[in-house]
Structure formats: structure tokens, C-alpha cells
Design a protein around this motif. Structure first.
Motif, PDB file in Angstrom:
ATOM      1  N   ALA B 274       0.801  -1.162  -0.167  1.00  0.00           N
ATOM      2  CA  ALA B 274      -0.110  -0.277  -0.056  1.00  0.00           C
ATOM      3  C   ALA B 274       0.633   1.060   0.026  1.00  0.00           C
ATOM      4  CB  ALA B 274      -0.820   0.034   1.288  1.00  0.00           C
ATOM      5  N   ILE B 275       2.003   1.121   0.731  1.00  0.00           N
ATOM      6  CA  ILE B 275       2.861   2.378   0.817  1.00  0.00           C
ATOM      7  C   ILE B 275       3.393   2.416  -0.483  1.00  0.00           C
ATOM      8  CG2 ILE B 275       4.776   3.157   1.873  1.00  0.00           C
ATOM      9  CD1 ILE B 275       4.160   1.928   4.496  1.00  0.00           C
ATOM     10  N   GLY B 276       3.835   1.437  -1.166  1.00  0.00           N
ATOM     11  CA  GLY B 276       4.437   1.368  -2.351  1.00  0.00           C
ATOM     12  C   GLY B 276       3.505   2.282  -3.561  1.00  0.00           C
ATOM     13  N   LEU B 277       2.214   1.919  -3.373  1.00  0.00           N
ATOM     14  CA  LEU B 277       1.042   2.137  -4.341  1.00  0.00           C
ATOM     15  C   LEU B 277       1.201   3.966  -4.021  1.00  0.00           C
ATOM     16  CD1 LEU B 277      -0.954   1.510  -6.590  1.00  0.00           C
ATOM     17  CD2 LEU B 277      -2.486   1.372  -4.650  1.00  0.00           C
ATOM     18  N   MET B 278       1.026   4.145  -2.838  1.00  0.00           N
ATOM     19  CA  MET B 278       0.953   5.446  -2.317  1.00  0.00           C
ATOM     20  C   MET B 278       1.943   6.318  -2.762  1.00  0.00           C
ATOM     21  SD  MET B 278      -0.390   6.919   1.322  1.00  0.00           S
ATOM     22  CE  MET B 278       1.258   6.946   2.100  1.00  0.00           C
ATOM     23  N   LEU B 279       3.134   5.878  -2.789  1.00  0.00           N
ATOM     24  CA  LEU B 279       4.454   6.643  -3.268  1.00  0.00           C
ATOM     25  C   LEU B 279       4.364   6.695  -4.493  1.00  0.00           C
ATOM     26  CD1 LEU B 279       7.248   5.300  -0.840  1.00  0.00           C
ATOM     27  CD2 LEU B 279       6.270   7.623  -0.809  1.00  0.00           C
ATOM     28  N   PHE B 280       3.818   5.829  -5.458  1.00  0.00           N
ATOM     29  CA  PHE B 280       3.908   5.817  -6.741  1.00  0.00           C
ATOM     30  C   PHE B 280       3.043   7.114  -7.226  1.00  0.00           C
ATOM     31  CE2 PHE B 280       2.787   4.601 -10.903  1.00  0.00           C
ATOM     32  CZ  PHE B 280       3.678   3.621 -11.422  1.00  0.00           C
ATOM     33  N   VAL B 281       1.904   7.036  -6.566  1.00  0.00           N
ATOM     34  CA  VAL B 281       0.747   7.980  -6.959  1.00  0.00           C
ATOM     35  C   VAL B 281       1.385   9.628  -6.462  1.00  0.00           C
ATOM     36  CG1 VAL B 281      -1.406   9.060  -6.652  1.00  0.00           C
ATOM     37  CG2 VAL B 281      -1.157   6.825  -6.968  1.00  0.00           C
ATOM     38  N   LEU B 282       1.911   9.399  -5.269  1.00  0.00           N
ATOM     39  CA  LEU B 282       2.549  10.725  -4.706  1.00  0.00           C
ATOM     40  C   LEU B 282       3.685  11.374  -5.750  1.00  0.00           C
ATOM     41  CD1 LEU B 282       3.040  13.029  -2.535  1.00  0.00           C
ATOM     42  CD2 LEU B 282       4.607  11.215  -1.369  1.00  0.00           C
ATOM     43  N   LEU B 283       4.634  10.583  -6.167  1.00  0.00           N
ATOM     44  CA  LEU B 283       5.716  10.912  -6.758  1.00  0.00           C
ATOM     45  C   LEU B 283       5.411  11.118  -8.378  1.00  0.00           C
ATOM     46  CD1 LEU B 283       8.524   8.727  -5.477  1.00  0.00           C
ATOM     47  CD2 LEU B 283       7.948  11.046  -4.712  1.00  0.00           C
ATOM     48  N   LEU B 284       4.731  10.301  -9.087  1.00  0.00           N
ATOM     49  CA  LEU B 284       4.311  10.688 -10.528  1.00  0.00           C
ATOM     50  C   LEU B 284       2.909  11.311 -10.404  1.00  0.00           C
ATOM     51  CD1 LEU B 284       4.760   7.013 -11.915  1.00  0.00           C
ATOM     52  CD2 LEU B 284       6.524   8.944 -11.930  1.00  0.00           C
ATOM     53  N   GLY B 285       2.208  11.560  -9.677  1.00  0.00           N
ATOM     54  CA  GLY B 285       1.039  12.608  -9.447  1.00  0.00           C
ATOM     55  C   GLY B 285       1.620  13.932  -9.149  1.00  0.00           C
ATOM     56  N   PRO B 286       0.673  14.777  -8.884  1.00  0.00           N
ATOM     57  CA  PRO B 286       0.788  16.043  -8.500  1.00  0.00           C
ATOM     58  C   PRO B 286       1.517  16.482  -7.286  1.00  0.00           C
ATOM     59  CG  PRO B 286      -1.387  15.721  -8.262  1.00  0.00           C
ATOM     60  CD  PRO B 286      -0.908  14.263  -8.763  1.00  0.00           C
ATOM     61  N   THR B 287       2.766  16.001  -7.120  1.00  0.00           N
ATOM     62  CA  THR B 287       3.331  15.954  -5.888  1.00  0.00           C
ATOM     63  C   THR B 287       3.350  17.372  -4.969  1.00  0.00           C
ATOM     64  OG1 THR B 287       5.077  14.570  -6.898  1.00  0.00           O
ATOM     65  CG2 THR B 287       5.469  15.295  -4.841  1.00  0.00           C
ATOM     66  N   LEU B 288       3.688  18.273  -5.748  1.00  0.00           N
ATOM     67  CA  LEU B 288       3.600  19.721  -5.157  1.00  0.00           C
ATOM     68  C   LEU B 288       1.938  19.930  -4.549  1.00  0.00           C
ATOM     69  CD1 LEU B 288       5.354  22.081  -4.666  1.00  0.00           C
ATOM     70  CD2 LEU B 288       4.426  23.013  -6.646  1.00  0.00           C
ATOM     71  N   PHE B 289       1.057  19.848  -5.327  1.00  0.00           N
ATOM     72  CA  PHE B 289      -0.200  20.157  -4.961  1.00  0.00           C
ATOM     73  C   PHE B 289      -0.424  19.001  -3.564  1.00  0.00           C
ATOM     74  CE2 PHE B 289      -4.929  18.712  -5.477  1.00  0.00           C
ATOM     75  CZ  PHE B 289      -5.417  20.057  -5.510  1.00  0.00           C
ATOM     76  N   ILE B 290      -0.138  17.689  -3.650  1.00  0.00           N
ATOM     77  CA  ILE B 290      -0.436  16.826  -2.560  1.00  0.00           C
ATOM     78  C   ILE B 290       0.182  17.342  -1.336  1.00  0.00           C
ATOM     79  CG2 ILE B 290      -0.076  14.555  -1.796  1.00  0.00           C
ATOM     80  CD1 ILE B 290      -0.280  13.600  -4.426  1.00  0.00           C
ATOM     81  N   MET B 291       1.523  17.893  -1.495  1.00  0.00           N
ATOM     82  CA  MET B 291       2.170  18.239  -0.300  1.00  0.00           C
ATOM     83  C   MET B 291       1.644  19.430   0.273  1.00  0.00           C
ATOM     84  SD  MET B 291       4.196  15.919  -0.105  1.00  0.00           S
ATOM     85  CE  MET B 291       5.413  15.938   1.271  1.00  0.00           C
ATOM     86  N   LYS B 292       1.165  20.403  -0.428  1.00  0.00           N
ATOM     87  CA  LYS B 292       0.375  21.605   0.136  1.00  0.00           C
ATOM     88  C   LYS B 292      -0.803  21.257   0.934  1.00  0.00           C
ATOM     89  CE  LYS B 292       0.803  25.123  -2.886  1.00  0.00           C
ATOM     90  NZ  LYS B 292       0.845  25.779  -4.452  1.00  0.00           N
ATOM     91  N   ALA B 293      -1.356  20.351   0.134  1.00  0.00           N
ATOM     92  CA  ALA B 293      -2.880  19.951   0.342  1.00  0.00           C
ATOM     93  C   ALA B 293      -3.010  19.373   1.934  1.00  0.00           C
ATOM     94  CB  ALA B 293      -3.644  19.167  -0.389  1.00  0.00           C
ATOM     95  N   LEU B 294      -1.965  18.317   2.024  1.00  0.00           N
ATOM     96  CA  LEU B 294      -1.901  17.574   3.231  1.00  0.00           C
ATOM     97  C   LEU B 294      -2.013  18.140   4.462  1.00  0.00           C
ATOM     98  CD1 LEU B 294      -1.566  14.822   4.486  1.00  0.00           C
ATOM     99  CD2 LEU B 294       0.767  14.988   4.486  1.00  0.00           C
ATOM    100  N   LEU B 295      -1.098  19.441   4.521  1.00  0.00           N
ATOM    101  CA  LEU B 295      -1.055  20.572   5.824  1.00  0.00           C
ATOM    102  C   LEU B 295      -2.356  21.331   5.590  1.00  0.00           C
ATOM    103  CD1 LEU B 295       0.561  21.148   8.146  1.00  0.00           C
ATOM    104  CD2 LEU B 295       1.324  23.127   6.834  1.00  0.00           C
TER     105      LEU B 295
END
Lengths: 225, 539
Positions: B274-295
Motif C-alpha cells: 500500500a505504501i508502494g502504491l501511495m508513493l507511486f501516486v505521490l511521486l508520479l502524480g501532482p506532488t507539489l499539490f499533494i504536499m501543500k494539500a496535506l497540511l
């Protein structure tokens, strides 16, 4: 928590008594240290001869302050360490004993300032048979003249509590065996009359490091826990 | 000293049986009876339970909202209060599993498969049909994530914490059997060992089995949809039955091998995938958007928690909550005996404080990260990208995850990984479910005999398969969720019972001596005069 320490140890603290026919006389406190019925106490409360018995304590709920009769269990002295003033007793009958997994600590568990609990039948000599819990801090760790490691603590120990356990509050482990009051005059060099020990007027008492108790158990081939 | 219910070493032969006869046979009988009745009167049963569920959601939604909030406040108060240092299993107990393994098992059993699909789909739903904001706006996006966080965040984990903690406390510290009935000890006293206790355990067994079996049945339909989407494997009952058989086989293997060698191993694998899949999406997806959104998502959740958590749509006069919030609360509550029991089983040796931090906060945070990675990736496509994902998701929830992955490179690899994660999540729910039923029907034995594990794991797969072929999955799932209402009452009672139990609890091991024969009495002779002691050699 102090309450938890009391609950852990109250079942292990026992009155030491000497038997004389059908009656018994109070001597001091001892506490269970091994599954096979071994107890630790201080040597100097024990008589030179005569039969010894121990009595388990009450539950901690309201109990009569004095007991006319008790149901003691016979014990005998297994080993004495006169240098450290410790004695190992053993129950003579096979008795089902359940102990905590871990309760014997070392003197390294406490530093000056550490909270400790004093457990003993303080007023046994006055025919009062309640187990008393006292709260103290370690005042100092001293090496006596015969190079014994002693723990001074700020509580006025009464004669009946001699032989009881000194327990660290933080870890809930026994760190010493209560020996008596600390007498600065006696500890000082030029004092000769040892019988005045009780008159010394400080509120400091001392216990002998439990490490010597461990040694005693190990000398008997037992594993302390 | 032996602490009550310390998990014993495995030692018995495979054919050794240890059942609670009443609970075991009555539950098995009831399960078969229910399956047969459902097969015969399918439409009627379906209609009957959906009416009940509708009524429950309409008339007692407010009650669910009250209940879950009370539970959350109570659980947090336990963390902050004076009981938090009490250790489950007694003060000398030591945890059976490492902290990481513990988290893996908690998470795998507690959230499971739903998060995989709804992590993508739910924010989409709230974004395009927001109950609290203009749909499609930035505000709607924020609220969408916030609502998803609400449904998957602190509240469900507080419910699991409460049930898990009660079971663990009454079993490990009070020496009662590891069984749902034990929680009622402060209320019924010794009578829990009689008929009342049997009824409670039978209900829990039946509800858990149907909960797990119907999820398995419905879940394989989703897996099938995914496989169809990816490889054009036909969507047919045959494929789904094969899937059930496969998943059940792995789950059975895992249950038979036991907690340590089976369930723990699979849970850890599951989390790694599951972490592998999540990292996959995090890195290949909109990383910046996700990092900002998390907080921002977490911050928004914290700021609005009291407001959203107590929102009852009183003034809106809509019935949006019925299908979402109230449904979720009922769902989590109906799953809580199973998940709580499993959590209790693996939490021996933790303090109450550790337990609550570990069961309430850590999984919540992990869920938030998960939902942000997947939900925000989908939102990003909808808001700033090609923008066709919301519709596709709403039409077909099971393919939502795959639809998302299609938008990124290497989608074949990631989709395959996703299928693996879906399956391992299934297996981990299924094996922990079987273990829980096993423990209950073995009268609270935390390590039930192997042959019984085999029986329940296989029965679970069989029930799923039979309902899949004959119909009635939805009906029985609805039936399982309707148990949420009575169980909500039970949970409130559990708060009281647990508090009472903790208050009376004397912690720790102690010295106990039991003379073989009654010792003889001696008279105590008073000391004539106070002793004087000879000088010791110290000085």
C-alpha cells in the motif's frame, strides 16, 4: 504510583516472630524474595537460638490494629551475611507462592532524591500488627566503614520495620533492606556504646543495598527476579 | 506469575477441539439458516432490511451523531486522564508485537478495502455535490476533503479504540474470556457466563461473519470490475467465485499459520504494498499539490472538527447525511465488535495511553495521508487537468482507483500493484475476521485450535460464494449494518462499564501465598520491653 507499589508488595511483607510453645513474639519484618519460600530480612533482629515463624500481612482494608492470635508459618535461617547484616530465611512447608515477574532491583535504580517507599510492621513491638507504608526520598548513598553500600532516606524508621523492603517508586523494585535509624554519633568514629542506637534523634534511616541480598540468593543457587 | 489470558504457546494437535458448544453450534446453525432464508425469500429480505436501514438512518441519525462524538470525547479523556498509564495485561506485561507490526495489523483490519476505493471516489462525490459549499469551487474542494476526513478519521478509530480497549481491559487485566460478553461484566456480573453471555456472543459472531462475508462478496465484484477494466476479463459470477476461492485460500492459510506467522506477515506485506502504491501516486502524480494539500486538509479538519462533527443538518432540512455521515457511523459501529476484538487481541502489553495514541491518532493520520494522496490527485485532475474523472468515478466506484492511475505514467504497473493491494487488503480483513469469530466461538481462547480456524475461514468464503451465486449479498450486508443502532446503545453502556472497571482496578501483579493446609493459630505474646540491638559492623 505509591498505591500501586503498596499493592504489589503488601502481600510479600511478613512479620518475623520467635516461637515459644503456643505463643509467638514479634521480632521485625521480612519479605518474600523467591518462589521456593525464601525471605530476606536483617540479621540483627534474629535471636541467637529458638524457632522462627513468619506471619503474612492483611489485605490493606480496615483491619483490627492488633491481633490476639495469628496463623504463622515456620521458617528457618538458611544463610547469614554478618558483614552486611542480612539473613535469608526459608519457609519450612511447601506453600503455593505467586510472585511478580520482576521485583528485585539494584541500588543503581535510585539516586539521591529518588522517591522510595518504606514498608514494614513499624509498631509490631507495641503489639500493633498493621503493615505501614511510608514515603521517603533517598537522602544519600554512602559507603560505610566496612565498605557496605548503604542508602540513607529521610524517614524515621521504627524498630518493627527493620528487615522490610525499601522500594523505588519509579520502577516499583526493591532497592534495599531496611536496617534502622541512621545515628550520626554511631557512624562517627569515636563512639563505643552501640546500644544507644535507638536514641539517636535524626529522622534519617538507612537500608542496606539489595545487591547484597541478590548475592545471598545467588550463593544459595537461586536466581533473583 | 501467570497473568490471566497470556497468550499460551501452541502445543495441541491439529485435531484438538476447543469450542464453546452453545455459541459455536448455535451461531453456525443461525448462519446457515439465514443464508437459506435469504436465498429463498430474497426480494422480501432485501426489502425488509432496506426499510429498516432507511428508518434507522432517518429517525436515529441524530443519535448516531451524539454517540460517536461522546465516544470520541471519552476516548480522548482516557488518554489525558489518570488511567492512561494502566498497562493492558498488568504492569509487568510486555507487548507481543513490535510497534510497526502492531500498526500494520490495526490498519489492515480496521480500514481495509473501502479506503482503496473511497479514497479516490469520496472527495469526488462531495466536490461535485457538496452539501455545504457551491459545488466545483475551491471551497467545495476543501469541504470535500474535510467531509472525507470526518468519515474516515478520528470518529471511526475512536469507536474501535473504545471496543478494543474494553475487551482488552476486561480480558487481560480482569481475567475474563476474550469475548464480547466480557465487556458486559460490570452490568450483568457473573451472569455473563450464562444465557445472556451466550446470546451476546452469538449475535457478535453472526454479525461479524455476515459483515466480513458480504464485504468479501461485494468486494470481489469490485475486483472483477477492476480486472475487467484492465484486462477485459469478463465480469461474471464464475470469475468472482474463483476470486473468492483464491482469497479464502490465502486467508485460510494465514489464519491456520496463526497471528505471528500468518496474519502479521500478510498485514506487513499489505502495508508495504500500500505504501508502494501511495508513493507511486505521490511521486508520479501532482506532488507539489499533494504536499501543500496535506497540511491544509489536516489544518482545515482540526479547525472545523467540532462544527462538522456535530452538524446534524438541522437547518438545511436536507437528507444528505442519511446516505453519508449516518451511513458511515452505522457502518463503523456495526464493524466495531470485529475490529475491536482483533485490536484487543494484538494489543496485549500496551498501556492505555499507548493504545489510544496508537489506535486513535496513528491510523487517523495514515488515513489522512492516504486520502490526500489519492483524493487530491483526483481533484487535481478534475480542477486543473482534463477534468473528466468525477463523472467516471460516480458512474463506477470500483474502477475509480484505476481511472486515476490511468492518468499517470506506467499505469499498467501501478494498476497491477493496485490489484495486489486490493487483494491483500481483502485477505487481511478476511483472516482477522475468521480469527475473531474463532476466538469467540472457542469461549474466549485467544489461540483457538487449528481445525476451528479452518472451519470458520472456509465457511466465510462459502457464505460469500453462495450469496454471490444465489443473490442476497446486499440484503445481508444491510442487515449487518442495521445492528449499528442497538450496538450504538451498547457502546454508550460500554463507556460507563469501562469507566467503572478502570476506577475499581488495582493495577499490577502482587505477592500471594496460599498455605496447603490451614495453619494453626498461635497466641501473640506482647514484647516485654523494647529490644536493644547490638552494634552492627557497618560503623
Amino acid at each position: 504510583m505509591l498505591k500501586n507499589v503498596y499493592q504489589k508488595y503488601s502481600g510479600g511483607a511478613m512479620m518475623v516472630m520467635s516461637r515459644d510453645g503456643d505463643s509467638v513474639t514479634f521480632l521485625g519484618t521480612a519479605f518474600l524474595v523467591h518462589q521456593d519460600g525464601f525471605l530476606l530480612t536483617v540479621a540483627h533482629i534474629l535471636p541467637k537460638e529458638g524457632r522462627l515463624m513468619v506471619v503474612a500481612s492483611d489485605s490493606g482494608d480496615f483491619q483490627p490494629v492488633t491481633q490476639e492470635t495469628v496463623t504463622p508459618l515456620p521458617v528457618h535461617i538458611v544463610r547469614v551475611d554478618a558483614e552486611r547484616d542480612l539473613a535469608l530465611l526459608k519457609l519450612e512447608k511447601d506453600i503455593d507462592i505467586r510472585l511478580p515477574d520482576h521485583f528485585i532491583g539494584t541500588d543503581e535504580s535510585v539516586l539521591p532524591g529518588s522517591s522510595v517507599m518504606v514498608l514494614g510492621f513499624s509498631f509490631g513491638h507495641y503489639h500493633l500488627h498493621s503493615l505501614l507504608a511510608l514515603n521517603a526520598v533517598i537522602s544519600a548513598k554512602v559507603l560505610s566503614r566496612n565498605k557496605s553500600r548503604l542508602l540513607l532516606f529521610d524517614s524515621m524508621v521504627h524498630p518493627g520495620a527493620r528487615g522490610g523492603p525499601l522500594i523505588s517508586i519509579d520502577e516499583g523494585l526493591v532497592v534495599g533492606v531496611i536496617n534502622g535509624r541512621f545515628d550520626p554519633v554511631e557512624a562517627g568514629k569515636d563512639y563505643t556504646d552501640g546500644s544507644r542506637t535507638q536514641l539517636a534523634n535524626t529522622n534519617i534511616s538507612f537500608a542496606v543495598s539489595i545487591d547484597y541480598g541478590r548475592d545471598l540468593l545467588e550463593a544459595e543457587g537461586l536466581t533473583p527476579r | 506469575m501467570e497473568t490471566p489470558n497470556t497468550p499460551p504457546e501452541e502445543k495441541s494437535h491439529w485435531y484438538h477441539i476447543d469450542v464453546h458448544p452453545w455459541v459455536f453450534f448455535t451461531s453456525s446453525g443461525l448462519i446457515i439458516l439465514f443464508v437459506v432464508l435469504t436465498l429463498i425469500f430474497q426480494a422480501t429480505v432485501d426489502d425488509f432490511f432496506s426499510r429498516i436501514q432507511d428508518g434507522v438512518a432517518t429517525y436515529s441519525g441524530w443519535f448516531f451523531v451524539w454517540t460517536v462524538n461522546i465516544i470520541l470525547v471519552y476516548v480522548v479523556s482516557l488518554l489525558l486522564g489518570r488511567f492512561s498509564s494502566i498497562r493492558l495485561g498488568g504492569s509487568e506485561a510486555r507487548p507481543e508485537f513490535s510497534t510497526l507490526a502492531w500498526f500494520s495489523m490495526l490498519f489492515s483490519a480496521g480500514m481495509g478495502i473501502g479506503l482503496l476505493f473511497y479514497g479516490v471516489a469520496e472527495p469526488m462525490f462531495h466536490f461535485v455535490a457538496s452539501p455545504l459549499a457551491e459545488p466545483g469551487t475551491a471551497e467545495a474542494a476543501r469541504v470535500a476533503l474535510d467531509l472525507t476526513f470526518l468519515h474516515w478519521g478520528l470518529h471511526p478509530w475512536a469507536i474501535y479504540s473504545l471496543v478494543g480497549l474494553s475487551l482488552a481491559f476486561f480480558s487481560f487485566n480482569k481475567g475474563l474470556p476474550l469475548s464480547i460478553r466480557s465487556v458486559f461484566y460490570p452490568i450483568f456480573g457473573e451472569r455473563i457466563h450464562g444465557t445472556i453471555g451466550n446470546v451476546i456472543d452469538i449475535l457478535a459472531t453472526v454479525a461479524t461473519l455476515f459483515g466480513v462475508a458480504t464485504s468479501l462478496g461485494l468486494g470481489v465484484q469490485q475486483v472483477n470490475a477492476g480486472l475487467n477494466h484492465l484486462f477485459n476479463i469478463p465480469q461474471s459470477t464464475l470469475v468472482q467465485v474463483i476470486l473468492i476461492a483464491g482469497i479464502t485460500a490465502i486467508a485460510t492459510w494465514s489464519v491456520v499459520r496463526g497471528l505471528e506467522a500468518g496474519i502479521k506477515l500478510l498485514s506487513q506485506l499489505n502495508i508495504i504494498f500500500a505504501i508502494g502504491l501511495m508513493l507511486f501516486v505521490l511521486l508520479l502524480g501532482p506532488t507539489l499539490f499533494i504536499m501543500k494539500a496535506l497540511l491544509e486538509n489536516i489544518g482545515f479538519y482540526i479547525q472545523h472538527l467540532p462544527q462538522l462533527a456535530t452538524w446534524n443538518e438541522t437547518y438545511e432540512a436536507t437528507d444528505w447525511q442519511r446516505a453519508w455521515t449516518v451511513f458511515y457511523w452505522g457502518w463503523w459501529i456495526s464493524w466495531s465488535p470485529f475490529v475491536g476484538m482483533f485490536i484487543a487481541r494484538v494489543s496485549y502489553g500496551r498501556t492505555i495511553g499507548e493504545f489510544i495514541k496508537g489506535v486513535l491518532f496513528v491510523p487517523t493520520l495514515v488515513t489522512f495521508i492516504w486520502v490526500t494522496v489519492f483524493g487530491n490527485s483526483a481533484l487535481n485532475i478534475e480542477m486543473f487537468g482534463t477534468g473528466d474523472i468525477a463523472k467516471a468515478v460516480q458512474e463506477n466506484i470500483p474502477v475509480s482507483l484505476f481511472k486515476l492511475l490511468e492518468n499517470y505514467p506506467l499505469s499498467m504497473v501501478s494498476s497491477l500493484l493496485a490489484i495486489v493491494v486490493v487483494i491483500t487488503f481483502f485477505v487481511t480483513s478476511s483472516d482477522s475476521g475468521s480469527l475473531v469469530i474463532d476466538i469467540i466461538t472457542a469461549g474466549g481462547n485467544p489461540d483457538p485450535p487449528v481445525i476451528q480456524r479452518l472451519f470458520w475461514a472456509i465457511l466465510e468464503g462459502l457464505v460469500a460464494a453462495v450469496l454471490l451465486i444465489g443473490g442476497g449479498l446486499v440484503a445481508l450486508q444491510t442487515a449487518a449494518i442495521t445492528t449499528g443502532l442497538p450496538f450504538a446503545l451498547v457502546l454508550l453502556g460500554m463507556c460507563v462499564a469501562l469507566h467503572k472497571g478502570l476506577n475499581e482496578y488495582k493495577e499490577g501483579q502482587s505477592f500471594e501465598i496460599t498455605p496447603e493446609s490451614k495453619p494453626r493459630e498461635f497466641r501473640v505474646r506482647p514484647t516485654d520491653k523494647l529490644p536493644t540491638y547490638r552494634r552492627r559492623r557497618f560503623w
